[in-house]
Design a protein around this motif. Structure first.
Motif, PDB file in Angstrom:
ATOM      1  N   ARG A 193      91.948  65.224  97.355  1.00 45.93           N
ATOM      2  CA  ARG A 193      90.756  64.622  96.746  1.00 45.93           C
ATOM      3  C   ARG A 193      91.261  63.502  95.870  1.00 45.93           C
ATOM      4  NH1 ARG A 193      86.393  67.537  93.424  1.00 45.93           N
ATOM      5  NH2 ARG A 193      88.194  68.044  92.160  1.00 45.93           N
ATOM      6  N   ASP A 200      89.544  61.767  93.513  1.00 46.50           N
ATOM      7  CA  ASP A 200      89.117  61.895  92.118  1.00 46.50           C
ATOM      8  C   ASP A 200      88.110  63.030  91.983  1.00 46.50           C
ATOM      9  OD1 ASP A 200      86.866  60.764  93.301  1.00 46.50           O
ATOM     10  OD2 ASP A 200      87.380  58.750  92.614  1.00 46.50           O
ATOM     11  N   GLN A 253      93.673  63.350  92.294  1.00 48.70           N
ATOM     12  CA  GLN A 253      93.180  64.571  91.662  1.00 48.70           C
ATOM     13  C   GLN A 253      93.787  65.853  92.243  1.00 48.70           C
ATOM     14  OE1 GLN A 253      90.744  64.285  89.203  1.00 48.70           O
ATOM     15  NE2 GLN A 253      90.746  66.470  88.829  1.00 48.70           N
ATOM     16  N   ASP A 254      93.714  65.986  93.555  1.00 49.77           N
ATOM     17  CA  ASP A 254      94.116  67.242  94.196  1.00 49.77           C
ATOM     18  C   ASP A 254      94.940  66.969  95.441  1.00 49.77           C
ATOM     19  OD1 ASP A 254      92.535  69.239  92.566  1.00 49.77           O
ATOM     20  OD2 ASP A 254      90.911  67.933  93.252  1.00 49.77           O
TER      21      ASP A 254
END
Lengths: 282, 469
Positions: free
Chosen positions: A37, A39, A83-84
């Motif tokens: 991801r 954000d 993010q991820d």
């Protein structure tokens, strides 16, 4: 948060990044994928692992800018964070007992095909690679493929570089001339993989295809990545995230996979335009 | 003083309003109502309610505190037994657990234990700002796989005993089914986040984006110094019916539909993750998950939502309250009805027509109830020549899940049953020393509170195991 260690433009629409993710790097094998991801509130997208450096703890991803999420990812620079980053997911490409392999990559699929070709080369297998692109400007990873292939065929659809034609042209020639492969592994657009399977069918060469359907969790929970296999006349539902992404090409229902891949095409086009406008106005 | 025969009503958002928003349906008791309801408890001697609670909350004791307005005192009693009080007060099926055993229930409606628990937890979260106290570290490390209800409960109970606990979560947010499955209007995500924060204050570490069985294996957790592992990895892959058309565009599993809306926030005005909304929706199945999916579809803007279930209202496995809420909101129950095929659009003259492959309807057959099966439920039997087409463009399959293969396939010596569920003894111990399991990974799809009960049992067993080691 996961740091972008390096970023490199491979061609105007394809970018390579190395992401700091030591646990993923430690386990990653060719053929596996990650989910990221960009954000908070971002979409989860799967990307196949294009390489990993255990010592530096980095994972290489190569992506084509095709929509809103990849556009946003491409706007991130070295030293910035995403993010991820979850992985490695899926089952690694099977290499056991394969001495002669033909790797067929198309477009950005070559990014995934390359580490697999490299792995076979490392294991001492004889690697023939066929890589195809729309035109000269879109060619990526040429040197990398050369380095790990006994024979390499570079094709462009418009003939602006390498040989003119699609990847099935040299494949057909080789199979017709009696070349034997223990396995053909193909990664690229669904339509290309479908034709590779059809090319191989008369010669009974096993074909592995790498599927890249829409996913959310990627860990065997949502079922969005399901595809239909025809096994001994029976239709069987499989999940690309845990059962794949590699499948026996003769079993995959490509038409269904292509249709499912277009489920959100309107939404995606709209989101992409919005994102582009956002960056343009910024 | 005469006993008020009925529970105090829970104020709810009006059905016609709530059907169009994702705000919580139930609004909660006021302090006055809570005290009045608590006063209905007769504080009977044998406390049958406690035995009905999978985590044995000392119910009459907390209610006694509510009676006198000591809400924080009540909270402390609940949290002694439950790590997730604000969650349980909302999603527990109290009517089949604590409340059905209530002595008052012999003559009147039972005490509204669930509503009181919810009130107490919400009161604490709103009024008490100081962090929970972190207990002294006992030097033992325990790993928890999955941050759903069983994992969080096990983590909380062990942290309270001084264990150094790390929870590994595959998704990007902690909470498991509480965040990806149960919708905002039934369990606001802020409440889950608050409960997770409370566990962090107790010293629990949460590592998201780590999928055990892939990023790390259970054996590696032991190599890393964890002395025991609890596996609460939850339910797995969604089941489909195996009828034609299930791969058409517009067919979802309930897991996927709910994950898109809840975890990925597709319900927001400008979502990044798409979901098909609007139109006519059929949800196949009759459990709580089916109700959640149907009510989510309605809130996303569907013009018509059906529940298609092969048995009758009496056999519907969902909680009564959820079914009532769904009916009030206008969900249409197609009972004694079973899908046989999902129909899709196909333009015979143009295989590039963008409408090709999208759902246009669902062919169903009427059912009648025959002889009872081994579980005593009457078996639905198709009525010949009774098929008809339901006009829908979205179908959500909510007919259960099969266990996730990731952990069993990477953990040598971990025994699973023939359905793929992890085999455990009464303490939650698996076939591997130091590895415990509970929740849906063991039982298959069940309730939040039964998963919490399993997490609690395993926490006690892990404590005993490591204390004697």
């Amino acid at each position: 948060m996961y740091r972008i260690v390096t970023k490199k433009e491979l061609n105007p629409t394809v970018t390579q990044m190395e992401i700091e993710a030591p646990l993923v790097a430690n386990k990653a094998k060719p053929g596996q994928f990650i989910i990221l991801r960009v954000d908070e509130n971002g979409e989860r997208i799967p990307l196949t692992i294009a390489g990993a450096d255990k010592n530096n703890g980095t994972v290489k991803i190569i992506f084509q800018i095709v929509g809103s999420t990849t556009e946003k990812l491409n706007h991130k620079n070295e030293g910035e964070f995403i993010q991820d980053f979850l992985g490695p997911l899926g089952v690694a490409t099977h290499t056991d007992g394969i001495k002669r392999v033909c790797i067929v990559g198309g477009g950005v699929g070559c990014a995934i095909a390359m580490p697999i070709a490299h792995e076979f080369h490392k294991l001492g297998a004889d690697v023939t690679s066929i890589v195809g692109f729309r035109n000269k400007d879109l060619v990526i990873l040429e040197d990398e493929f050369k380095a790990c292939s006994t024979t390499m065929h570079l094709m462009t659809d418009d003939g602006s570089y390498g040989r003119h034609g699609n990847v099935c042209v040299p494949l057909n020639e080789m199979l017709e001339s009696g070349e034997k492969f223990d396995m053909i592994i193909t990664i690229g657009p669904l339509i290309m993989m479908k034709f590779v399977v059809e090319a191989a069918r008369p010669y009974n060469v096993p074909v592995t295809v790498s599927m890249n359907p829409i996913m959310i969790d990627g860990t065997g929970m949502c079922g969005g990545c399901r595809l239909t296999l025809n096994q001994d006349g029976k239709k069987v539902t499989k999940f690309a995230c845990v059962d794949g992404p590699d499948f026996n090409g003769y079993e995959v229902d490509f038409d269904e996979a292509m249709s499912r891949g277009r489920m959100y095409v309107d939404f995606e086009r709209h989101a992409y335009e919005e994102t582009c406008n956002l960056f343009r106005n910024a | 003083m005469a006993i008020i025969p009925k529970k105090h009503e829970m104020p709810n958002q009006a059905p016609e309003v709530r059907a169009h928003n994702f705000d919580e349906v139930a609004l909660g008791y006021t302090e006055e109502t809570a005290i009045a309801e608590a006063n209905r408890c007769i504080n009977c001697k044998n406390k049958p309610c406690v035995g009905g609670c999978p985590v044995n909350i000392r119910i009459p004791e907390f209610i006694a505190k509510v009676k006198v307005g000591d809400f924080e005192g009540a909270y402390q009693i609940i949290t002694f037994s439950s790590s997730l009080p604000a969650v349980c007060g909302r999603v527990c099926p109290q009517e089949t657990q604590c409340e059905c055993n209530c002595t008052l229930g012999n003559k009147f409606e039972p005490v509204a234990i669930g509503r009181l628990e919810r009130f107490v937890a919400d009161w604490h979260n709103k009024n008490v700002k100081e962090a929970a106290e972190k207990p002294d570290d006992n030097g033992h490390k325990v790993a928890i796989v999955g941050s759903g209800p069983s994992g969080l409960t096990c983590a909380g109970d062990l942290a309270k005993k001084g264990y150094d606990v790390t929870v590994f979560e595959a998704l990007h947010t902690a909470g498991g089914v509480l965040v990806y499955g149960i919708p905002e209007f039934r369990l606001p995500k802020a409440i889950v986040a608050k409960e997770v924060d409370t566990l962090k204050e107790l010293g629990v570490k949460v590592e998201t984006n780590v999928v055990i069985g892939k990023t790390l294996t259970i054996d590696e957790l032991f190599e890393m110094g964890y002395e025991a592992v609890f596996v609460g990895s939850g339910a797995g892959l969604p089941n489909f019916m195996g009828i034609p058309g299930e791969s058409l565009k517009g067919v979802y599993s309930a897991n996927e539909f709910l994950t898109r809306s809840n975890l990925m926030k597709s319900y927001l005005e400008a979502p990044e993750t798409p979901i098909m909304k609007g139109g006519k929706v059929a949800v196949v199945g009759g459990g709580n998950v089916a109700m959640d999916a149907a009510r989510t579809a309605l809130r996303l803007g569907a013009e018509k939502v059906y529940i298609v279930y092969r048995r009758s209202m009496d056999e519907l496995p969902a909680r009564k309250e959820e079914v009532e809420h769904a009916e009030e909101e206008g969900i249409d129950f197609k009972l004694l009805c079973n899908p046989v095929e999902i129909l899709g659009y196909e333009n015979p003259d143009d295989n590039r027509d963008p409408r090709n492959g999208f759902v246009t309807g669902m062919k169903c057959i009427r059912m009648e109830l025959g002889e009872p099966d081994e579980k005593g439920r009457r078996r639905p039997v198709p009525v010949e020549n009774s098929d008809f087409v339901l006009d829908v463009d979205t179908v959500i399959m909510s007919i259960g899940t099969s266990p996730n293969p990731l952990i069993k396939s990477t953990t040598e010596g971990l025994e699973v049953n023939r359905w793929g569920g992890i085999v455990v003894n009464e303490d939650g111990l698996t076939s591997r020393e130091g590895v415990y399991a509970g929740g849906d990974a063991v039982t298959g799809a069940a309730t939040v509170i039964s998963a919490m009960g399993a997490g609690k049992v395993a926490a006690n067993a892990i404590d005993e195991y490591l204390s004697n080691k």
